[in-house]
Write a protein that holds these residues in place. Sequence first.
Motif, mmCIF file in Angstrom:
data_model
loop_
_atom_site.group_PDB
_atom_site.id
_atom_site.type_symbol
_atom_site.label_atom_id
_atom_site.label_comp_id
_atom_site.label_asym_id
_atom_site.label_seq_id
_atom_site.Cartn_x
_atom_site.Cartn_y
_atom_site.Cartn_z
ATOM 1 N N LEU A 133 -6.918 0.624 6.368
ATOM 2 C CA LEU A 133 -6.226 -0.304 5.723
ATOM 3 C C LEU A 133 -6.873 -0.227 4.117
ATOM 4 N N ASP A 134 -5.676 -0.041 3.328
ATOM 5 C CA ASP A 134 -6.044 -0.152 1.738
ATOM 6 C C ASP A 134 -6.014 -1.462 1.218
ATOM 7 N N MET A 135 -7.101 -1.911 0.637
ATOM 8 C CA MET A 135 -7.345 -3.127 0.281
ATOM 9 C C MET A 135 -6.375 -3.417 -1.066
ATOM 10 N N ARG A 136 -6.006 -2.256 -1.360
ATOM 11 C CA ARG A 136 -5.149 -2.282 -3.029
ATOM 12 C C ARG A 136 -3.619 -2.776 -2.628
ATOM 13 N N GLN A 137 -3.320 -2.798 -1.513
ATOM 14 C CA GLN A 137 -2.323 -3.594 -0.933
ATOM 15 C C GLN A 137 -2.229 -4.884 -0.748
ATOM 16 N N ILE A 138 -1.422 -5.877 -1.397
ATOM 17 C CA ILE A 138 -1.518 -7.360 -1.267
ATOM 18 C C ILE A 138 -1.687 -7.651 0.257
ATOM 19 N N ASP A 139 -0.709 -7.314 1.008
ATOM 20 C CA ASP A 139 -0.647 -7.791 2.322
ATOM 21 C C ASP A 139 -2.103 -7.352 3.149
ATOM 22 N N VAL A 140 -2.688 -6.230 2.878
ATOM 23 C CA VAL A 140 -3.880 -6.046 3.573
ATOM 24 C C VAL A 140 -5.053 -6.744 2.895
ATOM 25 N N ALA A 141 -5.114 -7.049 1.810
ATOM 26 C CA ALA A 141 -5.909 -8.222 1.197
ATOM 27 C C ALA A 141 -5.868 -9.310 1.623
#
Length: 90
Positions: free
Chosen positions: A37-45
């Motif tokens: 999961l890419d933490m630069r995506q708001i839903d992932v964060a």
Amino acid sequence: MTVKRKIEVFSAGCPVCDEAVELVRNAACPSCDISVLDMRQIDVAQRAKALGVRSLPAVAIDGRLADCCSTRGIDEATLRAAGLGRPLSS
């Protein structure tokens, strides 16, 4: 239908995170369903925050942050004890 263990690897795409992804993939078994999961995506964060992620990389297994990933993170008191906020004396 085979039940799979859900593995979530929270990553910022850096070399340290890439090593963690490789470690998880190498240690996984056929019943592990791995998501990077890419933490630069708001839903992932937002998901990471809900799990208590404080630093990266981090791994959650079956919806629970792994113990090795739960105690790290920035702590103001520790940073201040190391000198943050105090000028160097000459």
